[in-house]
Design a protein around this motif. Structure first.
Motif, mmCIF file in Angstrom:
data_model
loop_
_atom_site.group_PDB
_atom_site.id
_atom_site.type_symbol
_atom_site.label_atom_id
_atom_site.label_comp_id
_atom_site.label_asym_id
_atom_site.label_seq_id
_atom_site.Cartn_x
_atom_site.Cartn_y
_atom_site.Cartn_z
ATOM 1 N N GLU A 1 57.261 47.095 105.524
ATOM 2 C CA GLU A 1 57.431 47.011 106.983
ATOM 3 C C GLU A 1 58.076 48.253 107.597
ATOM 4 N N GLU A 2 58.730 49.069 106.778
ATOM 5 C CA GLU A 2 59.367 50.288 107.291
ATOM 6 C C GLU A 2 58.333 51.212 107.946
ATOM 7 N N ILE A 3 57.131 51.239 107.379
ATOM 8 C CA ILE A 3 56.067 52.103 107.900
ATOM 9 C C ILE A 3 55.718 51.693 109.330
ATOM 10 N N GLY A 4 55.528 50.412 109.541
ATOM 11 C CA GLY A 4 55.214 49.903 110.882
ATOM 12 C C GLY A 4 56.351 50.124 111.851
ATOM 13 N N MET A 5 57.589 49.967 111.381
ATOM 14 C CA MET A 5 58.738 50.180 112.256
ATOM 15 C C MET A 5 58.807 51.632 112.697
ATOM 16 N N VAL A 6 58.636 52.565 111.765
ATOM 17 C CA VAL A 6 58.660 53.987 112.113
ATOM 18 C C VAL A 6 57.560 54.286 113.126
ATOM 19 N N ASN A 7 56.361 53.777 112.873
ATOM 20 C CA ASN A 7 55.245 53.987 113.792
ATOM 21 C C ASN A 7 55.584 53.462 115.195
ATOM 22 N N ALA A 8 56.100 52.248 115.264
ATOM 23 C CA ALA A 8 56.393 51.631 116.560
ATOM 24 C C ALA A 8 57.503 52.374 117.308
ATOM 25 N N VAL A 9 58.570 52.720 116.630
ATOM 26 C CA VAL A 9 59.696 53.395 117.283
ATOM 27 C C VAL A 9 59.285 54.784 117.755
ATOM 28 N N LEU A 10 58.584 55.537 116.908
ATOM 29 C CA LEU A 10 58.168 56.879 117.310
ATOM 30 C C LEU A 10 57.125 56.829 118.424
ATOM 31 N N ASP A 11 56.249 55.825 118.406
ATOM 32 C CA ASP A 11 55.283 55.667 119.495
ATOM 33 C C ASP A 11 56.012 55.409 120.817
ATOM 34 N N LYS A 12 57.004 54.560 120.776
ATOM 35 C CA LYS A 12 57.791 54.259 121.983
ATOM 36 C C LYS A 12 58.501 55.525 122.487
#
Length: 155
Positions: A129-140
């Motif tokens: 899930e870390e991959i998705g979290m990094v993607n979501a936070v950096l996208d934001k």
């Protein structure tokens, strides 16, 4: 090696150096020197570490440190409520800091490329899930720092 591969190596080294600084209490000058002399492009414990664009590595590492107050505040604000940056695992914290710095201060690199690159760096360390979290936070953060890159004109 292509410039893109050298930059990916710089991002990976910057994340590793940020992690080492946090857990080992090293300063930026010491960490930079150690990585440039003993890690980048070397074989360490039977693992071949990638070559890196040194100026880019130096900018990322030094920039995260010099702009840490802004970077940490931005990442904190982008994280889900109840999950302050200090609760995030140290490697993920290093990835988010480096990515946030690059989004805020390296406008020469397209935002979508920054996100993609740090997701790739995250995959070096994690499979979950870390991959998705990094993607979501950096996208934001990208949409905040670089809204103009995401504006889609009406048809």
């Amino acid at each position: 090696m292509s410039r893109a591969e050298m930059r990916r190596g710089a991002r990976l080294a910057a994340v590793q150096a940020l992690y080492q600084m946090e857990v080992g209490g090293r300063g930026v000058v010491e960490a930079m020197a150690e990585f440039e002399h003993f890690w980048i492009g070397k074989e360490v414990e039977d693992i071949e570490l990638p070559k890196a664009e040194l100026n880019f590595f130096r900018d990322l590492l030094g920039g995260v440190v010099s702009e840490q107050r802004l970077v940490d505040r931005a990442v904190d604000d982008a994280l889900a409520a109840g999950w302050p940056l200090k609760r995030v695992e140290a490697v993920v914290r290093a990835v988010l800091r480096a990515g946030a710095y690059e989004l805020a201060f390296r406008k020469d690199v397209p935002a979508r490329a920054v996100i993609s690159e740090y997701v790739a760096v995250t995959r070096t360390f994690y499979q979950g899930e870390e991959i998705g979290m990094v993607n979501a936070v950096l996208d934001k953060l990208a949409r905040e720092f670089r809204a103009e890159e995401f504006d889609v004109p009406a048809a």
